[in-house]
Each structure stands twice: as C-alpha cells, then as structure tokens.
Design an enzyme around this catalytic site. Sequence first.
Site, PDB file in Angstrom:
ATOM      1  N   CYS A  60      -2.486   2.075  -5.109  1.00 41.25           N
ATOM      2  CA  CYS A  60      -2.314   3.034  -4.015  1.00 41.25           C
ATOM      3  C   CYS A  60      -1.383   2.398  -2.971  1.00 41.25           C
ATOM      4  CB  CYS A  60      -3.675   3.391  -3.411  1.00 41.25           C
ATOM      5  SG  CYS A  60      -3.599   4.828  -2.329  1.00 41.25           S
ATOM      6  N   CYS A 106      -0.429   6.997  -8.937  1.00 39.59           N
ATOM      7  CA  CYS A 106      -1.609   7.858  -9.086  1.00 39.59           C
ATOM      8  C   CYS A 106      -2.039   8.031 -10.554  1.00 39.59           C
ATOM      9  CB  CYS A 106      -1.365   9.220  -8.439  1.00 39.59           C
ATOM     10  SG  CYS A 106      -1.062   9.075  -6.662  1.00 39.59           S
ATOM     11  N   GLU A 124      -8.458 -14.781   4.506  1.00 42.63           N
ATOM     12  CA  GLU A 124      -8.487 -13.499   5.207  1.00 42.63           C
ATOM     13  C   GLU A 124      -7.603 -13.525   6.461  1.00 42.63           C
ATOM     14  OE1 GLU A 124      -9.635 -10.513   4.462  1.00 42.63           O
ATOM     15  OE2 GLU A 124     -10.086 -11.382   2.526  1.00 42.63           O
TER      16      GLU A 124
HETATM   17  S1  SF4 Z   1      -4.887   9.011  -6.681  1.00 41.31           S
HETATM   18 FE1  SF4 Z   1      -3.026   8.195  -5.779  1.00 41.31          FE
HETATM   19  S2  SF4 Z   1      -3.210   8.618  -3.596  1.00 41.31           S
HETATM   20 FE2  SF4 Z   1      -5.226   8.881  -4.495  1.00 41.31          FE
HETATM   21  S3  SF4 Z   1      -6.232   6.935  -4.181  1.00 41.31           S
HETATM   22 FE3  SF4 Z   1      -5.283   6.883  -6.198  1.00 41.31          FE
HETATM   23  S4  SF4 Z   1      -3.241   6.003  -5.933  1.00 41.31           S
HETATM   24 FE4  SF4 Z   1      -4.038   6.565  -3.907  1.00 41.31          FE
END
Ligand code: SF4
Length: 361
Positions: free
Chosen positions: A205, A212, A50
């Site tokens: 993300c 996404c 960590e």
């Molecule tokens: S949908 Fe896209 S922006 Fe939303 S948490 Fe998932 S990867 Fe991140």
Amino acid sequence: MVTSNSAAETDAAVVDQTFANQVLDWFDQHGRHDLPWQQPRSLYRVWLAEVMLQQTQVATVIPYYQNFLEKFPDHTRLARASLDEVLNLWAGLGYYSRARNLHKAAVQIQQQHNGRFPEQFDEVLSLPGIGRSTAGAILAQALGQRHAILDGNVRRVLSRYFEIDGWVGKKPVENALWEKAEACTPDTRCADYTQAMMDLGATVCRRSAPDCPQCPLRQGCRAHRNQRVGELPTPRPKKTLPVKTVRMLLLVNPEGELLLEKRPPTGIWGGLWSFPELVLESDVAQTCEKRWGYQVEAIEDQPGFRHTFSHYHLDITPCRVQLLPTTTAIHEHSEQRWCNLDNYRQCALATPIADILQRNL
Ligand code: SF4
C-alpha cells in the site's frame, strides 16, 4: 471532514479480526523477517530502530543502525557517550533532534529507571523523543504487548481501507485513525502484526502506485472498491515555505584548513559542526576582523544552493575567504576547530555542510 463510514460496519469485531488475520497471513508469506532489529527484538534494539525509522526509510537506516549498535550495543553504553559521539554516528541521517533525544532518553533511563529500560507504556511514552505510536511499536515488538501504532505507513493503509478523508494533522482525523488502529490490533501476535502493518504500507500500500491486486486487504478496502486510492490519504494542505538566506564563511588558514564552529545545542543542526554564518549584506572582511581578528587576503562567493527543511527553505551562499598568514595565532577550543582531510570525519556534520567541506579541502 472525517467520513469513516461507520454506519456500514455491520460487525466491527468480525471485520477487525478478519483484518488482522489477513494482514498476519500475508506477513507470514511476504513480510520482512530478517531486519537487523528483529533478531533479537530487545527493547533497546527496537527503540533505536523505531527512532531511526521515524523520518527515514529502512534501506537508509540499516547501515546507520548497524554502526550505531556496534559502537553503542546497549542503552548504558549510549548514556555514557558524549553527545558529540552520538551526533557523529548520526551525521547524514537528518532530523538531528532524534539523536539528541535518544541520548537524553538513555541518560534518563540510567537516572530515573535504575538503568533498566522501562516496560510500562506510560514510562516509555515519557522518554524524550517517543510519542504514542513509537511507544506502542517498541513494546509491541520487543515484548509482544498489545498496543496500536499509527506511523505513516499504518495511517496510509487505514485511511484507504476505511476511506477516511481529511488531513491527519487535523485532530478529528487523527482520532478516527487511532480508533481504527486500536480496533484492528489483535490480542495475539502483536509483534508480528505491528511489523506486518509497517511492511504492508511500505511494500504494497505504497504512497504512489500501490499494488492493490497483491494486497491481502483488497476485498474489504473501501478506497479500492470506490476507486479513491489515489485521493487517500488526504495530503497536507499546500503552504508556501518561507525562504531564508545565509552566507557561510569558509575561512581558510595558510595551511589550507577550514574553520568549523559548533552550533548551539538546540535548533537546526543543533550540536553539529558548521561554518560561521553571517547575513548576506554584511561586509565579510570587516566581520572577520571584528569577530576573530583575522586579516583577509581574498574573498570568493561560490555558487549558492537551496536546502529545504520541513518549515523553510534556506538559500546558502558559501563564501571562501583566504586568510593572511598573520592569522596562524587563531586558537582552537571546544566550540571551534580547524578542519583538514585527516580530521574532518571526527566532526558531526549535516550533509550540506559535509558536501561544502569536501569540495573545499
Ligand atoms: S487494496 Fe490497495 S489501497 Fe487498499 S489497503 Fe490494499 S494496497 Fe492499500
């Protein structure tokens, strides 16, 4: 301004449980299960990981982590080591206060906890170099305790998922994110959930080009729904970093060795070895004579370069100074040593200093 859209949350408990379940289901299929600190997940191994991961990515950390564990397999061995040995293994990883704090914490565990790594949150939090998120991550991963975490990856996921505006350096924004982090943390599988959130932020993300379509959270993600993914998290307000300049003296003795000095224990590159420094305007020959009694044969400024720290740019001008044979009487001591190709690896060096040294030996 913080806009967490809390009014739209119909049933927080349901939302949060769904959130954790989606993250955990994704982790079972796509998360990282074979990182070196996951097997076994002991307090010491997770703590070390960590701290190394605080400012550095997993791929860079792994070889450092393995070397470190080989030399210091537990916190007792780490506490017995000298700071020099610790810094030497850390050299190149940057943010050296982490290494100094790690060593200090190991000593503190010996002295204040009878050599047992503490297992209570407040005790872990009181160790040098450990903040709220790191303390939570250590206890969640090593012992399965329920603690929220909020490292850079988790901040990014939460600020997008809940569409929280504002730079995290602002207290209200940080508080809003902690609130969400606490609410989303499940009561069970806390070790996996903690790793899952880190993995999701690091691999799906992502800061740029988040994936996404592959994200388990996309249905509930407000930033995705409102096409605001690129705007969040709100970046730190831009500020112009000040520029400092320094001339680094590469003093070369008749044997072709270079002089290194140990830096003060705190501050930039604290406790590491570096070249003697002087302000650009100073007279090099005069300084050599005054400071060390060295006679100079030749002086050559080398091309300068910029090294950027988090709070300023440092423009470095290396200056190679060939010393006359009369300087063979220069003595080494614990804070000053002559370096050659055989012994320079024994000195903990920041990357720019190691680069200059290698070019000049
Ligand atoms: S949908 Fe896209 S922006 Fe939303 S948490 Fe998932 S990867 Fe991140």
